[in-house]
Design a protein around this motif. Structure first.
Motif, mmCIF file in Angstrom:
data_model
loop_
_atom_site.group_PDB
_atom_site.id
_atom_site.type_symbol
_atom_site.label_atom_id
_atom_site.label_comp_id
_atom_site.label_asym_id
_atom_site.label_seq_id
_atom_site.Cartn_x
_atom_site.Cartn_y
_atom_site.Cartn_z
ATOM 1 N N HIS A 110 -26.725 -35.203 75.243
ATOM 2 C CA HIS A 110 -26.919 -33.764 75.595
ATOM 3 C C HIS A 110 -28.283 -33.704 76.534
ATOM 4 O O HIS A 110 -27.732 -32.769 77.356
ATOM 5 N N HIS A 158 -25.977 -39.499 70.998
ATOM 6 C CA HIS A 158 -25.838 -38.083 70.961
ATOM 7 C C HIS A 158 -26.769 -37.261 71.843
ATOM 8 O O HIS A 158 -26.595 -36.633 72.649
ATOM 9 N N HIS A 190 -21.081 -30.045 63.275
ATOM 10 C CA HIS A 190 -21.728 -31.017 64.086
ATOM 11 C C HIS A 190 -21.985 -32.135 63.329
ATOM 12 O O HIS A 190 -22.610 -32.071 62.326
ATOM 13 N N CYS A 195 -20.981 -32.367 75.316
ATOM 14 C CA CYS A 195 -21.075 -33.136 74.226
ATOM 15 C C CYS A 195 -19.892 -32.925 73.089
ATOM 16 O O CYS A 195 -19.233 -33.916 72.547
ATOM 17 N N HIS A 196 -19.549 -31.699 72.761
ATOM 18 C CA HIS A 196 -18.898 -31.466 71.719
ATOM 19 C C HIS A 196 -18.118 -29.912 71.778
ATOM 20 O O HIS A 196 -18.653 -29.401 72.677
HETATM 21 ZN ZN LIG Z 1 -23.907 -32.634 70.240
#
Ligand SMILES: [Zn+2]
Lengths: 67, 267
Positions: A60, A56, B64, A66-67
């Motif tokens: 980044h 993760h 998250h 990433c999301h």
């Molecule tokens: Zn992330």
């Protein structure tokens, strides 16, 4: 500076000779970059979020969405 | 073949490289670059990542995974902590950076294999650094300026597919335009000379990537009230991480290459 080391004249490598390596090593490398950069984000080869969570912070900081 | 280090005839110093040794050096360079990038990212990037996650936890932004599953306005089932934050910011970051470095090192060595002996009067080491510098420009800087990196808590999950496709698309377009520019510079060199053909190709690349970046859709997904200095801090750290990675790969590869070539044998 001690003594001059003879710097060799570059001799280009024939493309024919590079291509098999380029295909083989290129594909493997791209798969590795894909797993760090995008797996379990927009696309997923494996189920779950383990790979995503694992890499993760690298994802980044290497600049990937990433999301 | 008794070629010694003192051998200095042109035949002996016309160095032939094998792709296999380039790939080995690429792997070693990627390892060094990845470790250095990990160090930089840990020191300069993690503070921003942690700050962004703590902001995310206390309110705005989307859920998250990896955070405390306590207070989400997310509505979904509580997320399990698959990988702890402590591991993500240390081991995970390190493994991710080194794996990425190894992959990039291999691709770098393949790009070098094509460039070696084909880019004018550059020495082997200078060729390696030129490949690293142009690679950073085309693969990192231009895509970053088009779609800047974002810390956790920034980014709408609904657009992740689109953003990922466009980000990778921009890398591919930028790289294709760079290769085209290099080919154009080589083709124009006999007419314009080395200087002006390089300037023309460079300007052509700059104009075209700017037009492409302008035409592609943009995303403004920074939540209201998200601190601007944090975005800035994160993005500088992100650019720096990649700069360390590419510099580490370029310099390590150049050193291994030089050592290999000055041994005065076919490697
Ligand atoms: Zn992330």
């Amino acid at each position: 500076m001690t003594h001059a080391v003879a710097i060799p004249t570059p001799v280009s490598i024939p493309v024919r000779q590079i291509l098999p390596y380029a295909v083989f090593a290129g594909i493997i490398s791209l798969i590795v970059l894909y797993f760090v950069g995008a797996e379990q984000g927009a696309l997923a080869v494996f189920e779950g979020t383990t790979v995503h969570e694992f890499v993760h912070d690298a994802r980044h900081l290497l600049g990937f969405p990433c999301h | 073949m008794p070629l010694t280090e003192t051998e200095s005839t042109p035949a002996a110093t016309a160095a032939t490289l094998t792709v296999r040794s380039l790939l080995v050096w690429g792997l070693l360079a990627g390892l060094v670059g990845g470790l250095l990038a990990f160090g930089f990212a840990y020191a300069f990037g993690e503070p921003a990542v942690e700050r962004a996650i703590s902001i995310e936890e206390t309110g705005t932004g989307h859920a998250h995974a990896g955070e405390q599953p306590a207070e989400h306005s997310h509505g979904e089932a509580e997320e399990e902590e698959v990988v702890s934050r402590a591991f993500q910011s240390t081991g995970g970051l390190g493994i991710g950076a080194v794996a990425y470095g190894l992959g990039l090192g291999e691709l770098f060595s393949l790009a070098f294999a094509f460039a070696y002996g084909r880019v004018g009067s550059l020495s082997p080491r200078a060729t390696a650094l030129a490949v690293a510098g142009l690679g950073y420009l085309a693969v990192v800087l231009v895509p970053f300026l088009t779609y800047p990196a974002n810390p956790p808590a920034v980014g709408n999950p609904d657009t992740i597919g689109q953003r990922t496709a466009l980000f990778f698309g921009m890398i591919v377009i930028s790289l294709a335009l760079l290769v085209t520019a290099i080919a154009a510079a080589r083709a124009l060199a006999p007419k314009l000379g080395g200087w002006w053909s390089t300037v023309a190709a460079g300007l052509g690349y700059a104009v075209l990537v700017t037009v492409v970046a302008k035409l592609l859709p943009g995303f403004q997904e920074v939540p209201d009230g998200f601190p601007g200095d944090l975005i800035w801090q994160f993005r500088v750290a992100s650019l720096g991480t990649s700069a360390v990675l590419w510099t580490g790969i370029g310099l390590t590869f150049a050193a291994l290459l030089h050592r290999g070539l000055t041994k005065g044998r076919t490697v």
